[in-house]
Design an enzyme around this catalytic site. Structure first.
Site, mmCIF file in Angstrom:
data_model
loop_
_atom_site.group_PDB
_atom_site.id
_atom_site.type_symbol
_atom_site.label_atom_id
_atom_site.label_comp_id
_atom_site.label_asym_id
_atom_site.label_seq_id
_atom_site.Cartn_x
_atom_site.Cartn_y
_atom_site.Cartn_z
ATOM 1 N N GLU A 1 0.828 -1.214 0.000
ATOM 2 C CA GLU A 1 0.000 0.000 0.000
ATOM 3 C C GLU A 1 0.862 1.263 0.000
ATOM 4 O O GLU A 1 0.555 2.240 -0.673
ATOM 5 C CB GLU A 1 -0.937 0.018 1.209
ATOM 6 N N ASP B 1 -4.871 -9.034 -8.251
ATOM 7 C CA ASP B 1 -5.163 -8.114 -9.360
ATOM 8 C C ASP B 1 -3.964 -7.371 -9.954
ATOM 9 O O ASP B 1 -3.627 -7.513 -11.129
ATOM 10 C CB ASP B 1 -6.261 -7.113 -8.956
ATOM 11 N N GLU C 1 -12.399 1.019 -9.712
ATOM 12 C CA GLU C 1 -12.138 0.094 -10.830
ATOM 13 C C GLU C 1 -13.096 0.241 -12.009
ATOM 14 O O GLU C 1 -12.678 0.168 -13.165
ATOM 15 C CB GLU C 1 -12.102 -1.356 -10.337
ATOM 16 N N THR D 1 -1.025 1.333 -10.552
ATOM 17 C CA THR D 1 -2.280 0.777 -10.059
ATOM 18 C C THR D 1 -3.004 1.756 -9.128
ATOM 19 O O THR D 1 -4.179 1.577 -8.832
ATOM 20 C CB THR D 1 -2.048 -0.579 -9.362
#
Ligand code: DMJ
Length: 470
Positions: free
Chosen positions: A30, A170, A284, A367
């Site tokens: 993160e 992912d 997303e 991302t």
């Protein structure tokens, strides 16, 4: 967005107030995608040719901070496998009795930020650590080219063998592909391509993606999760537009059904997961909608963007920000706005309606939605995708538009229809791209996929796509 004054204020505020010398246990993944990625991206924007900052006010402070943070990450990679601990204390390093369990995305989604840090600082240690971890992870794949979701960083053994394209995995797929674009290393493409085909073969069921056991390929969980909605966006970059479009539509239906995207929907029971009814303002669906609009210019995707914006305003807007939804059946709110709401959700929605920031630019988004420029100086060698004669064009009304440059990875070994010596080169993204002005008009134009020998079909936007049904 062009607000340079505010950008400069933010950059200078961080330069004066941010320190990583704190006794805090942080999550490596993160912190890498949010903090390191944010600093690197902002540093590049502060130093590129656009002159966003008043001359002289910026002296690489954000890069210095990024390097300090990157250095504090390094002890987490000090394991027998090279796979990093998921948690590290910024001041004291890896703590005693720290958990040795981590996720596939935790070990496999570090290469963009750490690679960029190495390129910017000239210190190879960051890229080397991220690459070693990625390679180790890849070596742990099954004979079906599938990976699990969680693993032990000391033993290098899998803990959870079931996996899909959502939580815990992912961004691993995303970073294999984007690392290829950013660094031009064929190896990344090879890994991505095998992994992508395995996903399409073992997880896909029509437009849906379920989970499967990496050892057998047998389906395990039939669930739609909000994190999976990034996949169509990745498929756009790869050039698999029809597949992206069909999955994206299913996610839109779920959004329409509930008003926002519930975290987990049980496909086999057609109901919400009893404890995962929340919507934490995730990006997303907006992200995939942005990519699909960029690739097709189909105005329908703007309508989807409008739907998302309206829902956010209706259900989540509060004084001072936007609130996560605790339960999509009641729209009860909670006092939390994740950083990805601004970094991604708002950014992709903004870019859907105004992409002037991207015109004549070649960025890859991390991302967490941080733009990194694609620079030939960072490439091992110029990928085929950047050779103009390999580009594909499609027509929108009278205008000719270039298709995603990234969609044209060529498989040089294979040729199709060598009629009259006019050879077409088969591409891994299923577009025969030897013709400079290619657009498929019939399914026959699309030919047969080089890997699976399955027939491909032509999409409305003129892309050739492979449809795999299991
Ligand atoms: C983001 O932090 C990143 O996109 C991550 O890869 C997974 N998803 C969250 C937001 O939902």
């Amino acid at each position: 967005m062009g607000n340079n004054t505010e950008f400069e204020r933010g950059v200078l505020w961080l330069s004066e107030n941010l320190t990583f010398d704190v006794d805090a246990r942080i999550n490596l993944f993160e912190c890498n995608i949010r903090v390191l990625g944010g600093l690197i991206s902002a540093h590049i924007l502060a130093t590129d040719s656009a002159n966003r900052l008043v001359q002289g006010s910026y002296k690489n402070q954000l890069l210095t901070l990024a390097e300090d943070l990157g250095r504090r990450f390094l002890p987490s990679f000090d394991t027998p496998t090279g796979l990093p601990y998921a948690w590290i204390n910024l001041k004291h390093g890896v703590m005693e009795n720290e958990t040795t369990e981590t996720s596939t995305s935790g070990c496999g989604s570090l290469i963009l930020e750490m690679g960029a840090l190495s390129r910017l600082t000239g210190d190879p240690r960051y890229e080397a650590a991220a690459l070693r971890s990625l390679r180790k992870l890849w070596s742990m794949r099954s004979s079906l080219n599938l990976l699990g979701t969680t693993l032990d960083v000391i033993t290098g053994e899998w803990i959870e063998y079931s996996s899909g394209i959502g939580a815990g995995v992912d961004s691993f797929y995303e970073y294999l592909f984007k690392a290829f674009v950013l660094f031009g290393k064929e190896d990344y493409w090879r890994m991505f391509h095998s992994a992508y085909l395995a996903v399409q073969k073992y997880f896909r069921h029509g437009p849906w993606y379920h989970e499967a056991d990496m050892r057998t390929g047998k389906a395990t969980y039939w669930q739609l999760t909000s994190l999976q909605a990034f996949w169509p966006g990745l498929q756009v970059l790869v050039g698999d537009i029809p597949a992206a479009n069909s999955s994206h539509r299913e996610f839109v239906h779920v959004w329409e059904k509930f008003g926002v995207q519930p975290e987990r929907y049980l496909l086999d029971h057609q109901m919400l997961h009893p404890t995962e009814k929340y919507y934490p303002l995730r990006p997303e669906l907006a992200e995939s909608t942005f990519y699909l609009y960029q690739a097709t210019k189909d105005p329908w995707y703007m309508e989807v963007g409008e739907l998302i914006v309206n829902s956010l305003n209706l259900y989540t807007k509060v004084e001072g920000g936007f609130a996560s939804i605790r339960d999509v059946t009641t729209m009860q709110m909670e006092d939390h706005q994740h950083s990805f709401f601004l970094a991604e959700t708002c950014k992709y929605l903004y870019l859907l309606f105004d992409d002037s920031f991207l015109v004549d630019r070649n960025y890859i988004f991390t991302t967490e939605g941080h733009p990194l420029p694609v620079l030939s100086s960072w490439h091992e060698r110029l990928p085929e995708t950047y050779i103009p004669t390999n580009w594909t064009f499609f027509k929108v009304q009278t205008q000719r538009r270039k298709a995603s440059a990234m969609s044209l990875q060529v498989c040089p070994a294979t040729t199709l229809n060598p009629i009259h010596g006019d050879q077409q080169v088969e591409s891994a993204c299923h577009v025969p791209d030897a013709r400079s002005d290619h657009r498929c008009f019939s399914h026959d134009d699309c030919g047969v996929d080089a890997i699976s020998c399955r027939h491909r079909s032509c999409s409305i936007a003129g892309y050739c796509g492979l449809w795999l049904y299991i």
